[in-house]
Design an enzyme around this catalytic site. Structure first.
Site, PDB file in Angstrom:
ATOM      1  N   SER A 257       0.813  -1.205   0.000  1.00 41.97           N
ATOM      2  CA  SER A 257       0.000   0.000   0.000  1.00 41.97           C
ATOM      3  C   SER A 257       0.854   1.265   0.000  1.00 41.97           C
ATOM      4  O   SER A 257       1.750   1.385  -0.822  1.00 41.97           O
ATOM      5  CB  SER A 257      -0.957  -0.071   1.183  1.00 41.97           C
ATOM      6  OG  SER A 257      -2.092   0.677   0.909  1.00 41.97           O
ATOM      7  N   LYS A 261       4.364   2.213  -2.201  1.00 40.26           N
ATOM      8  CA  LYS A 261       4.778   3.419  -2.927  1.00 40.26           C
ATOM      9  C   LYS A 261       6.208   3.755  -2.479  1.00 40.26           C
ATOM     10  O   LYS A 261       7.086   4.064  -3.280  1.00 40.26           O
ATOM     11  CB  LYS A 261       3.849   4.606  -2.625  1.00 40.26           C
ATOM     12  CG  LYS A 261       2.333   4.326  -2.849  1.00 40.26           C
ATOM     13  CD  LYS A 261       1.489   5.564  -2.533  1.00 40.26           C
ATOM     14  CE  LYS A 261       0.072   5.308  -2.027  1.00 40.26           C
ATOM     15  NZ  LYS A 261      -0.874   4.660  -2.867  1.00 40.26           N
ATOM     16  N   TRP A 348      -9.905   0.608  -5.600  1.00 42.01           N
ATOM     17  CA  TRP A 348      -9.348   1.929  -5.265  1.00 42.01           C
ATOM     18  C   TRP A 348      -7.901   2.050  -5.782  1.00 42.01           C
ATOM     19  O   TRP A 348      -7.461   3.104  -6.211  1.00 42.01           O
ATOM     20  CB  TRP A 348      -9.417   2.085  -3.748  1.00 42.01           C
ATOM     21  CG  TRP A 348      -8.966   3.379  -3.140  1.00 42.01           C
ATOM     22  CD1 TRP A 348      -7.974   3.524  -2.213  1.00 42.01           C
ATOM     23  CD2 TRP A 348      -9.490   4.691  -3.344  1.00 42.01           C
ATOM     24  NE1 TRP A 348      -7.852   4.830  -1.840  1.00 42.01           N
ATOM     25  CE2 TRP A 348      -8.775   5.582  -2.522  1.00 42.01           C
ATOM     26  CE3 TRP A 348     -10.505   5.209  -4.154  1.00 42.01           C
ATOM     27  CZ2 TRP A 348      -9.019   6.952  -2.467  1.00 42.01           C
ATOM     28  CZ3 TRP A 348     -10.759   6.587  -4.110  1.00 42.01           C
ATOM     29  CH2 TRP A 348     -10.025   7.433  -3.282  1.00 42.01           C
ATOM     30  N   HIS A 398      -7.778  -5.481  -0.341  1.00 40.98           N
ATOM     31  CA  HIS A 398      -6.529  -4.758  -0.127  1.00 40.98           C
ATOM     32  C   HIS A 398      -5.810  -5.311   1.104  1.00 40.98           C
ATOM     33  O   HIS A 398      -6.283  -5.142   2.230  1.00 40.98           O
ATOM     34  CB  HIS A 398      -6.912  -3.284   0.097  1.00 40.98           C
ATOM     35  CG  HIS A 398      -5.767  -2.352   0.233  1.00 40.98           C
ATOM     36  ND1 HIS A 398      -4.992  -1.986  -0.839  1.00 40.98           N
ATOM     37  CD2 HIS A 398      -5.253  -1.705   1.316  1.00 40.98           C
ATOM     38  CE1 HIS A 398      -4.070  -1.133  -0.436  1.00 40.98           C
ATOM     39  NE2 HIS A 398      -4.206  -0.948   0.874  1.00 40.98           N
TER      40      HIS A 398
HETATM   41  C1  GCU Z   1      -5.446   4.877   1.463  1.00 43.66           C
HETATM   42  C2  GCU Z   1      -4.806   5.655   0.331  1.00 43.66           C
HETATM   43  C3  GCU Z   1      -3.958   4.758  -0.569  1.00 43.66           C
HETATM   44  C4  GCU Z   1      -2.997   3.946   0.267  1.00 43.66           C
HETATM   45  C5  GCU Z   1      -3.742   3.225   1.352  1.00 43.66           C
HETATM   46  C6  GCU Z   1      -2.849   2.497   2.366  1.00 43.66           C
HETATM   47  O1  GCU Z   1      -6.416   4.030   0.950  1.00 43.66           O
HETATM   48  O2  GCU Z   1      -5.822   6.302  -0.371  1.00 43.66           O
HETATM   49  O3  GCU Z   1      -3.247   5.518  -1.506  1.00 43.66           O
HETATM   50  O4  GCU Z   1      -2.269   3.069  -0.547  1.00 43.66           O
HETATM   51  O5  GCU Z   1      -4.469   4.152   2.133  1.00 43.66           O
HETATM   52  O6  GCU Z   1      -1.693   2.813   2.515  1.00 43.66           O
HETATM   53  O7  GCU Z   1      -3.392   1.633   3.052  1.00 43.66           O
END
Ligand code: GCU
Length: 421
Positions: A257, A261, A348, A398
């Site tokens: 998540s 990144k 998402w 997720h």
């Molecule tokens: C939120 C956010 C995402 C991210 C995620 C996470 O949903 O919008 O961009 O990847 O959190 O880190 O769990």
């Protein structure tokens, strides 16, 4: 009258809020978009030889720095390492376990990262996964004597946190995302740290965490939190290169998540990471921004204004103006192997956008002599497409699961030729 005006104001704000955040989940409603070609210089000319790639790569890297993640200031300070614990027979004799503290100081200010390391007892100096956890090292393991973080943590009902301090209720709560026994049995080591040790994940104007220790002044290109977390991964790497129990040539950076990144940007910024894994990394990670599907640049910048540099906000609702897209983030990692993974219900994060980044990064890998990404269409569920760029999508939400880890370990085992215990 005043009350009516006030209500109208609130209503209009709610409306613009709703408009801003309404996510598109319909492929038919996506705008037509064209992606920048990573093998062309900014002036449009084609790159020809491998030397050209070095120049093109620095052009691309610079755009990601100044327009997306922000420029990370040089770190010239010393890294102070303190050994906090050593256990020769952790996890019922499966692993040697260490905790080390990496400390950074500037005047009175200091930042300390506590790294928890498990190394398989049976296979020495095998590959090692390094990645952050979300809520503290103690949440990744059920072992009672692993330290909890001292730094700020997010309040969390499930973990019983109401005062931004970690407590015992969280111990082992994230262990499904850290299948330590399975990882160690297959001959891999693991190093993990709490990401908030480096920069607490809230918008505080960059007053806490590592930013004030490195910043001299801030502008629209200054680094955000994701770049700070990536920086921290490189400092953990600095430590690992000096740990005689670790083979620094076999370090795999992994993240889920937002931390996926960070692992992509760490992999792009630091060539010492031999392999890069981003699990469900979504917008600002592996997913293409120009598709406008699921989370968009505008929504991520509104919800998390501290993650990227201020320049990234120029592309809120104007993704068409972005001079790069995320396939080029993968290209920055070439020719080192990169593995991207999606979850079917994680709309998402735009699974298809994550997949297409792999497709469009492939020409760079091929240009550098690597394998062509083996899929042109999304592969079926639970059917990894394996190459120098690898990808899978699994059913479910997720998350990072044992299935994901098994795929990463299969891939890394063949790449690093690991023998299973
Ligand atoms: C939120 C956010 C995402 C991210 C995620 C996470 O949903 O919008 O961009 O990847 O959190 O880190 O769990």
């Amino acid at each position: 009258m005043k009350a009516i005006l006030f209500l109208l104001l609130i209503a209009s704000q709610l409306l613009s809020f709703a408009q801003k955040f309404e996510a598109n989940y319909d492929e038919a409603k996506m705008p037509a978009y064209s992606l920048p070609d990573p093998l062309k210089f900014n002036d449009g000319s084609q790159i020809v030889g491998k030397k050209d790639w070095t120049r093109r790569r620095s052009e691309l890297y610079k755009i990601f720095e100044t327009e997306v993640f922000g420029v990370t200031p040089d770190w010239k300070g010393a890294l102070e390492v303190t050994k906090l614990s050593l256990k020769e027979d952790a996890l019922n004799g499966l692993a040697k376990r260490k905790e080390v503290r990496l400390e950074f100081k500037k005047g009175e200010q200091k930042v300390a990262i506590t790294v928890l390391i498990y190394l398989p007892k049976k296979s020495k100096k095998g590959p090692l996964f390094v990645g952050y956890n979300f809520d503290g090292n103690h949440t990744t393991t059920t072992e009672a004597d692993v330290l909890k973080p001292d730094s700020w943590v997010a309040n969390n009902k499930e973990l019983g946190i109401t005062d931004h301090r970690a407590n015992e209720a969280g111990r082992g709560k994230s262990s499904s995302g850290w299948p330590l026994k399975e990882i160690l049995k297959r001959g891999f080591g693991v190093a993990t740290a709490y990401y908030g040790d480096v920069d607490p994940d809230f918008n505080d104007g960059f007053k806490d965490g590592i930013h004030p220790l490195l910043d001299t002044k801030r502008d629209s290109t200054s680094w955000g939190s994701i770049a700070a977390w990536s920086w921290g991964l490189s400092r953990i790497m600095d430590y690992l290169t000096n740990d005689k129990d670790v083979n620094a040539k076999k370090i795999i950076v992994i993240g889920h998540s937002r931390l996926g990144k960070a692992s992509l940007w760490a992999g792009a910024s630091d060539p010492r990471f031999a392999m890069v894994i981003a699990n469900n990394s979504g917008c600002g990670g592996a997913a293409l921004s120009k598709r406008i599907y699921g989370e968009t640049v505008g929504s991520i910048n509104s919800a998390f204004p501290h993650w990227f540099c201020d320049n990234f906000k120029k592309y809120n609702r104007r993704e068409d103006l972005l001079p790069i897209d995320q396939h080029e983030l993968l290209a920055l990692i070439a020719p080192r192997p990169v593995y991207i993974a999606s979850a079917q219900d994680d709309k998402w994060a735009d699974p298809k956008g994550e997949f297409l980044s792999c497709v469009y990064a492939s020409p760079v890998y091929e240009f550098l002599g690597g394998k062509k990404f083996p899929a042109m269409e999304m592969p079926p569920l639970n059917t990894p497409a394996i190459g120098d760029i690898s990808y899978h999508i699994r059913p479910g939400k997720h998350d990072i699961t044992l299935y994901d880890w098994n795929c990463y370990m299969d891939f890394a085992s063949s790449y690093f030729r690991v023998k299973t215990n």
